[in-house]
Motif scaffolding. Structure first.
Motif, short mmCIF file in Angstrom:
data_model
loop_
_atom_site.label_atom_id
_atom_site.label_comp_id
_atom_site.label_asym_id
_atom_site.label_seq_id
_atom_site.Cartn_x
_atom_site.Cartn_y
_atom_site.Cartn_z
N GLY A 1 31.00 32.33 47.41
CA GLY A 1 29.32 32.66 48.12
C GLY A 1 28.99 33.89 47.74
O GLY A 1 28.88 34.09 46.31
N ASN A 2 28.74 34.63 48.74
CA ASN A 2 27.69 35.89 47.99
C ASN A 2 28.62 37.35 48.34
O ASN A 2 28.07 38.41 48.36
CB ASN A 2 26.63 36.19 49.14
N SER A 3 30.00 36.97 48.37
CA SER A 3 30.76 38.16 48.09
C SER A 3 30.72 38.86 46.85
O SER A 3 30.50 37.98 45.84
CB SER A 3 32.24 37.89 48.60
N PRO A 4 30.99 40.12 46.52
CA PRO A 4 30.83 40.64 45.31
C PRO A 4 31.90 40.17 44.42
O PRO A 4 32.95 39.84 44.72
CB PRO A 4 31.11 42.15 45.77
N ILE A 5 31.27 39.82 43.08
CA ILE A 5 31.91 39.42 41.94
C ILE A 5 32.63 40.42 41.12
O ILE A 5 32.00 41.29 40.61
CB ILE A 5 30.90 38.50 41.13
N PRO A 6 34.07 40.35 41.04
CA PRO A 6 34.72 41.16 39.94
C PRO A 6 34.33 41.28 38.63
O PRO A 6 34.30 40.07 37.89
CB PRO A 6 36.16 41.20 40.32
N ILE A 7 33.73 42.24 37.94
CA ILE A 7 33.27 42.14 36.33
C ILE A 7 34.47 43.15 35.79
O ILE A 7 34.47 42.78 34.53
CB ILE A 7 32.08 42.47 36.15
N LEU A 8 34.98 44.07 36.30
CA LEU A 8 36.16 44.63 35.65
C LEU A 8 36.65 45.73 36.43
O LEU A 8 36.48 46.58 37.19
CB LEU A 8 35.37 45.88 34.50
N GLY A 9 38.06 45.41 36.66
CA GLY A 9 38.98 46.29 37.49
C GLY A 9 40.49 45.98 37.32
O GLY A 9 40.85 45.30 36.14
N LYS A 10 41.12 46.38 37.86
CA LYS A 10 42.64 46.60 37.82
C LYS A 10 43.00 47.07 39.23
O LYS A 10 42.83 48.04 39.59
CB LYS A 10 42.99 47.49 36.63
N GLY A 11 44.35 46.38 39.81
CA GLY A 11 44.90 46.91 40.88
C GLY A 11 44.25 46.66 42.11
O GLY A 11 43.26 45.95 42.33
N ALA A 12 45.00 46.82 43.24
CA ALA A 12 44.48 46.29 44.67
C ALA A 12 43.41 47.31 44.95
O ALA A 12 43.38 48.51 44.53
CB ALA A 12 45.87 46.81 45.39
N PRO A 13 42.55 46.81 45.44
CA PRO A 13 41.38 47.59 46.06
C PRO A 13 41.54 48.98 47.19
O PRO A 13 41.02 49.87 46.76
CB PRO A 13 40.54 46.52 46.88
#
Length: 366
Positions: free
Chosen positions: A147-159
Motif C-alpha cells: 500500500g502507501n507505506s514508505p518504500i525502501p530505496i537504500l538501506g541496511k540493517g534493522a530500522p
C-alpha cells in the motif's frame, strides 16, 4: 533514546572521532550504488562500485540476493523469503592482473526483478595483499505490495539501529510519488553520502520514499502548511520526512520534518542535523534554544557556553553571540553546516557539532 548528561574527556572523544572519520587501517576505500531507484517490474538494474587501495586491487565481486515480499498468513506480518528461481549469490567478478590502485565498474543486470521484490546486493573487494572489504545494501523492486507505506530505496540493517528518512514528492512539482526517484539519486549518493559526519557511517542511514505525495508551503507565503502523507506520518520506522520540491521556496521545518529542493544537498543535511542530531541553528533564526546534552552547539547563556568550551578544552573566547541572548560555542569562522547550510554545496559539521554526531551513532548502535 535516553539522553545522557556527562562531562566528557576531550582527548578521548577527539581520538574516537578521528578513528570514525578516517579509514585508518582499512585496506580499501569503497563506495557502491545502484540505479534506477525502485526499478519497475523487470527493468534493468545497474550496480556500480568505486574503489581504491594503495596496495592495489586484485579482485572485485558482485553478489545479488533476490527475495519475494509477502504477508505471512500465520501472523499477518510482512515478510521476505528467497524467491524460487531468482538470482541468489554470485553475479559478476573482475580480476585485475595488474592490480591497479583504483577501479570503477558497472554491471548491468538486464533481466531486472519481478513484482514484489526485495533485493540485497554486496560488492567485495580483495586488495593486493589479500585483504577484503565489502559493502552491501537493500532496496525494493517491482510493484510494491504494501500500500502507501514508505518504500525502501537504500538501506541496511534493522530500522531500530538506523536513521530512517522518508522522502515525499511535493504535489506542486511532481505528478506522482515515483517521479521523485531520479532526483533522489544525487541527493543521497552525491549529497548525504559525502558529508563528513555521514560518509563513514552512511550504512547507519536508510532512505525511503512515499508512494503518496505531500506538500510544503513557502515560509514567506504567509501560511505555513506541511502535509506529510499518512503512510509516512503513521509509520513506526520513519524518523523524519523531507518534502522534495523543485519550485524555489524558503524552506522550514516542523516536528522533525522539513522541505528542500533535491539539488540543495547542504540544506537537506542541515535539516537532518536538527531532526536526527538535535543540533540548533547557529545563525540568527530568531529563535534561540539550548541544544541537547551532550555536545552542545548553542546556549541561551553566555556563561554556560564559555563553561562548556572550557570543560572541553576549547577557548572560552570562541563563544560568539548570534543575537541578543543566544550564543554559539564554535566560531562562525569554522563554517559549520549549522551556521550556513551551503544550499547546493556541502559544508562540514564542525567541532562540537561533529562530536555530537559521533556520540549519537554510538548511542544508536549500542
Amino acid at each position: 533514546m535516553k539522553l545522557v548528561s556527562c562531562k566528557p574527556i576531550q582527548f578521548f572523544w577527539l581520538l574516537l572521532s578521528a578513528v570514525l572519520l578516517c579509514s585508518c587501517g582499512a585496506p580499501t576505500a569503497l563506495t557502491t550504488r545502484y540505479a534506477p531507484f525502485h526499478p519497475t517490474n523487470n527493468t534493468a538494474v545497474n550496480f556500480t562500485f568505486n574503489t581504491s587501495d594503495n596496495d592495489g586491487i586484485a579482485r572485485a565481486e558482485l553478489f545479488v540476493y533476490e527475495y519475494e515480499l509477502y504477508v505471512n498468513p500465520n501472523n499477518n506480518m510482512r515478510s521476505a523469503r528467497q524467491r524460487p528461481g531468482g538470482q541468489w549469490g554470485f553475479m559478476e567478478d573482475w580480476n585485475y592482473s595488474t592490480e591497479p590502485t583504483s577501479a570503477n565498474e558497472t554491471h548491468s543486470f538486464s533481466d531486472g526483478f519481478p513484482a514484489e521484490s526485495f533485493v540485497r546486493f554486496l560488492v567485495r573487494i580483495t586488495d593486493g595483499k589479500g585483504r577484503k572489504k565489502s559493502e552491501d545494501w537493500y532496496f525494493a523492486a517491482g510493484d510494491w505490495p504494501y500500500g502507501n507505506s514508505p518504500i525502501p530505496i537504500l538501506g541496511k540493517g534493522a530500522p531500530a539501529k538506523t536513521i530512517d528518512v522518508a522522502f515525499v514528492a511535493d504535489r506542486t512539482d511532481y505528478s506522482s510519488g515515483r517521479d521523485i526517484l531520479p532526483d533522489l539519486e544525487g541527493l543521497i549518493f552525491d549529497g548525504y553520502h559525502i558529508n563528513n559526519a555521514i560518509r563513514n557511517r552512511r550504512q547507519l542511514w536508510s532512505f525511503y520514499y512515499s508512494p503518496q505525495r505531500g506538500f510544503i508551503s513557502d515560509y514567506d507565503s504567509g501560511e505555513l502548511t506541511l502535509d506529510i502523507p499518512s503512510g509516512v506520518r503513521n509509520s513506526p520506522i520513519i524518523d523524519h520526512a523531507a518534502v522534495i520540491h523543485t519550485t524555489v521556496k524558503r524552506d522550514w521545518a516542523s516536528g522533525g520534518n522539513f522541505g528542500t529542493e533535491p539539488t540543495n544537498i547542504g540544506t537537506a543535511v542541515h535539516e537532518s542535523g536538527h531532526s536526527t542530531f538535535d543540533l540548533a541553528d547557529e545563525y540568527n533564526s530568531g529563535n534561540c534554544r539550548t541544544s541537547s546534552d551532550p555536545y552542545h552547539n548553542v546556549y541561551d547563556s553566555e556563561a554556560d557556553a564559555e563553561a562548556y568550551n572550557t570543560s572541553n578544552g576549547w577557548p572560552a573566547s570562541d563563544v560568539e553571540e548570534i543575537f541578543s541572548g543566544c550564543w554559539r560555542v564554535e566560531p562562525s569562522s569554522l563554517g559549520c553546516i549549522m551556521v550556513n547550510d551551503g544550499d547546493a554545496t556541502m559544508p562540514d559539521f564542525e567541532r562540537s557539532c561533529f562530536l555530537r554526531t559521533i556520540w549519537y551513532y554510538i548511542e544508536l548502535t549500542n
